[in-house]
Design an enzyme around this catalytic site. Structure first.
Site, PDB file in Angstrom:
ATOM      1  N   HIS A 137      10.745  -3.963   3.467  1.00 28.72           N
ATOM      2  CA  HIS A 137      11.262  -2.595   3.384  1.00 28.72           C
ATOM      3  C   HIS A 137      11.614  -2.077   4.760  1.00 28.72           C
ATOM      4  O   HIS A 137      11.094  -2.553   5.767  1.00 28.72           O
ATOM      5  CB  HIS A 137      10.303  -1.633   2.666  1.00 28.72           C
ATOM      6  CG  HIS A 137       8.978  -1.345   3.321  1.00 28.72           C
ATOM      7  ND1 HIS A 137       8.051  -2.313   3.643  1.00 28.72           N
ATOM      8  CD2 HIS A 137       8.406  -0.169   3.701  1.00 28.72           C
ATOM      9  CE1 HIS A 137       6.965  -1.758   4.170  1.00 28.72           C
ATOM     10  NE2 HIS A 137       7.160  -0.447   4.233  1.00 28.72           N
ATOM     11  N   GLU A 154       4.708  -5.181   8.388  1.00 27.75           N
ATOM     12  CA  GLU A 154       3.345  -4.993   7.870  1.00 27.75           C
ATOM     13  C   GLU A 154       2.772  -6.265   7.245  1.00 27.75           C
ATOM     14  O   GLU A 154       1.554  -6.406   7.133  1.00 27.75           O
ATOM     15  CB  GLU A 154       3.339  -3.913   6.786  1.00 27.75           C
ATOM     16  CG  GLU A 154       3.514  -2.506   7.287  1.00 27.75           C
ATOM     17  CD  GLU A 154       3.429  -1.489   6.142  1.00 27.75           C
ATOM     18  OE1 GLU A 154       3.230  -0.308   6.445  1.00 27.75           O
ATOM     19  OE2 GLU A 154       3.568  -1.874   4.954  1.00 27.75           O
ATOM     20  N   HIS A 166       0.824  -1.217   0.000  1.00 27.61           N
ATOM     21  CA  HIS A 166       0.000   0.000   0.000  1.00 27.61           C
ATOM     22  C   HIS A 166       0.858   1.265   0.000  1.00 27.61           C
ATOM     23  O   HIS A 166       0.449   2.297   0.552  1.00 27.61           O
ATOM     24  CB  HIS A 166      -1.021  -0.033   1.155  1.00 27.61           C
ATOM     25  CG  HIS A 166      -0.428  -0.062   2.537  1.00 27.61           C
ATOM     26  ND1 HIS A 166      -1.059  -0.684   3.593  1.00 27.61           N
ATOM     27  CD2 HIS A 166       0.720   0.454   3.055  1.00 27.61           C
ATOM     28  CE1 HIS A 166      -0.316  -0.537   4.697  1.00 27.61           C
ATOM     29  NE2 HIS A 166       0.754   0.158   4.393  1.00 27.61           N
ATOM     30  N   HIS A 184      -1.114   5.610   9.095  1.00 28.63           N
ATOM     31  CA  HIS A 184       0.233   6.180   9.122  1.00 28.63           C
ATOM     32  C   HIS A 184       0.152   7.640   9.550  1.00 28.63           C
ATOM     33  O   HIS A 184       0.423   8.543   8.760  1.00 28.63           O
ATOM     34  CB  HIS A 184       0.888   6.105   7.737  1.00 28.63           C
ATOM     35  CG  HIS A 184       0.856   4.747   7.103  1.00 28.63           C
ATOM     36  ND1 HIS A 184      -0.289   4.213   6.556  1.00 28.63           N
ATOM     37  CD2 HIS A 184       1.826   3.816   6.930  1.00 28.63           C
ATOM     38  CE1 HIS A 184      -0.009   3.007   6.071  1.00 28.63           C
ATOM     39  NE2 HIS A 184       1.259   2.742   6.290  1.00 28.63           N
TER      40      HIS A 184
HETATM   41 FE   LIG Z   1       2.171   0.963   5.642  1.00 22.22          FE
END
Ligand SMILES: [Fe+3]
Ligand SMILES: [Fe+3]
Lengths: 139, 285, 285, 139
Positions: C194, C241, C12, C59
């Site tokens: 990541h 995530e 996302h 976020h």
């Molecule tokens: Fe995220």
């Protein structure tokens, strides 16, 4: 002290009928409103209004123009009428949580025993006497 | 290793705090209630813990209905006393214990309790009245740092009684695994039987309350088996708050020693109960 | 009885949404990513569900750090698209499905998942980018009502991978017990490997990502056994995530049919993955 | 592409040392800040400041007097210095969450790749090239 007053025409359609709609095992007890997710959805704007009355400035603004304050919070027409009329039972039926509704009652100088007198139809004095005598019992 | 030294179950009716704040504790309507607190208060004054945990619910003061956490735990250094509408109670703000809080958060989330972690939280009568029941004259500060553990009891569906008891048991394990040798008191608040709205408002069930008071000591697992419907039917729609006593009880040992208990009707519309348990194994009460 | 007809796992990353919003999908840096989406989008356009559930994290847009829910579920009629700082994405607000939401809340709390129930929630790129991956041109409205399921992945301790998978399994049971015959799509979002901060920023682990992509289909229980530390070590601090893919996968049957998958590095600093699974047993893909 | 830059003196005391203090199994991975409860406590006021920058009016007020805005949010002196100096690594060390810190970077027109260049010491261009080449690897 019995709950014979239950046979009187008590308005709890709002809460009770919504409760049983999804029917996922939610209690359906006579004379006992359940503040569930449906109630909370219906009552959200009105409950927010009640919570805002914790603030003295908001109480002043509310008292200066109750209808305008209701519109500012986006409550429904039915809810606005219940608030303006101090129709405590209707507020509960329309999604009010008793802890939120009580903020308005406090502002009016009303006690929880006063509300108990309204919800039961007994009036404040009899309600208070019943509590002092040890509270009310089922059937 | 930290140790739970006592558990205190108590109602948190706002009028109990108001009676204290207004000096009405000798008023005929209130005297018996406060007399009933005296032995517990005397014992507690002799058994000060290093930290306390208060299991409570908010009543439209610290959180709103836009989000309703099933379980919340505070990790702040300080919790402000909420103004519920007519000025805050004349009691001190609450000093927290972030180190223990963060340890509890890690332990409980590892044990698959899905906490909401609060770094800012104003605490209302549900929290401060139990502190006043414990410590009537705190002066400038409560006797020790206190950690709030929030439970949703006002919006259906509440956590089940079994889940609350399981949370308490995990809380006990989390406390015992804290690396520092500190003592902890746990307060379970709310109840006893009461109902505020509906045609059944004013409902009180002394038989149920006495059963609960006895069984919370001897066989809490039996109480944890009750459904929400059974709790609401027998204890009233707000009596379901009693599930918070199960969190306290779960954090204690299987066998506890009752120090004192008392029961009083009515505190406002509520059956007020207090029960104090000593968790120090083999200690004389 | 409601039925999960498909599960879509997708990164996302905000820049994927930005590339679409700015018409850069044919840009050499982006074209391969969007070409990789094409087969999934074509299949999805032929298999519109009645409701979708998006498992995602916020976020710093919809919620702040003053309270961090481990799991949150929205019950609103509408979710506003958040302005993350420079105007909201030019995509429609999200219409919710309160009836299914409330059913899920009851089922999941009964199954001892301690949800935070949201009646108001602004959704950010974590939510809208997956909708755009699914439906690039929504016009005035997304193809169906959508329910947000929030997972805390940004503040340690996150829920364990095992807890996320268990939540997904309970979510599947909750969906199947819904009394109406409707079809449901479930989106698990975030990842793949990541890391944004620290000396290890820019870390990408294609071996891990390929293992994850394969195993999420064939043996998700194995992924659910991974610890937070292992996930962060192998997938990077933000790669954790990926636990949200396990919620989606848990809601599906043990055996699913892969429709399409693709992998692309980098979308911004992230390894972007997409995997679409058909959950209709015995159906040809 | 290796992480040999890890041997360089990278400031992560803040985050890492706090992480191991309570020691309840929190990861301690080289070059990998963990935004845990301790970080979140230290960073709360600063992260709130960053979140407030989503609003254009707040960005204007911030840019008009950054120090005053920091004081308004009650950030620590160290945090204020990190914000004013755009010391991105210090912000992380002092409890910044990357998702919050990024709000300030966005306001400055900085990309996540720019920040990656700072955190790794590689500079933006090399960082971007490394990402385009498939990303960085351990060891
Ligand atoms: Fe995220
Ligand atoms: Fe209460």
């Amino acid at each position: 002290m019995t709950l014979s007053s239950l046979s009187a025409p008590v308005r709890e359609r709002g809460t009770t009928s919504m409760s049983t709609e999804s029917g996922a095992g939610r209690p359906d007890l006579p004379g006992t409103p359940i503040f569930d997710g449906d109630s909370s959805r219906r009552g959200l704007r009105m409950n927010k209004l009640f919570m805002s009355l914790r603030d003295a400035g908001n109480r002043e603004r509310f008292l200066a123009d109750e209808a305008a304050y209701c519109r500012e919070f986006g409550v429904s027409a039915e809810q606005e009428k219940a608030v303006l009329d101090r129709d405590w039972q209707a507020m509960i039926d329309l999604g009010g949580s008793i802890f939120y509704v009580y903020k308005l009652a406090m502002m009016d100088g009303r006690s929880m025993q006063y509300l108990g007198g309204v919800f039961t139809g007994m009036g404040e004095d009899d309600f208070l006497a019943a509590m002092r005598a040890g509270g009310r019992r089922d059937g | 290793m930290a140790e739970v030294i006592w558990g205190l179950a108590t109602s948190h009716v706002p009028s109990i705090g108001a009676a204290m704040d207004r000096g009405k504790t000798d008023d005929p309507n209130w005297k018996a209630l406060f007399d009933g607190y005296a032995p517990a208060r005397a014992w507690l004054a002799e058994h000060q813990p290093d930290v306390a945990i208060v299991v409570y619910n908010d009543h439209a003061n610290g959180i709103d209905l836009d989000f309703v956490p099933t379980f919340g735990l505070g990790t702040a250094e300080r919790y402000e006393v909420a103004d519920e509408g007519f000025g805050r109670r004349p009691v001190p703000d609450v000093i927290g214990h972030p180190e223990l809080s963060l340890h509890l958060v890690e332990s409980l989330i590892d044990e698959e309790f899905d906490l909401t972690v609060f770094q800012e939280l104003a605490v209302d009568h549900g929290f401060t009245v139990p502190l006043s029941v414990w410590t009537p004259d705190p002066g400038d500060a409560w006797p020790c740092p206190v950690i709030p553990l929030l439970v949703n009891v006002i919006q259906y569906p509440q956590p089940t009684a079994a889940r609350c008891y399981a949370l308490g048991q995990a809380l006990g394990r989390a406390i015992r695994s804290y690396p520092e040798d500190i003592t902890v008191g746990v307060l379970g608040t709310g109840g006893m039987s009461h109902q505020l709205a509906g045609a059944r408002a004013g409902f009180i069930n002394p038989d149920f309350d006495h059963m609960w008071m006895e069984t919370i000591e001897t066989d809490p697992g039996q109480l944890a088996a009750m459904s929400r419907e059974e709790l609401i039917r027998k204890a009233g729609s707000e009596g379901i708050e009693l599930i918070m006593w199960l969190v306290m009880r779960g954090a204690m040992d299987d066998r506890v020693t009752k120090v004192h208990s008392d029961y009083f009707v009515p505190a406002s519309n509520t059956a007020a109960g207090i029960a104090l348990f000593d968790n120090r194994n083999g200690q004389p009460a």
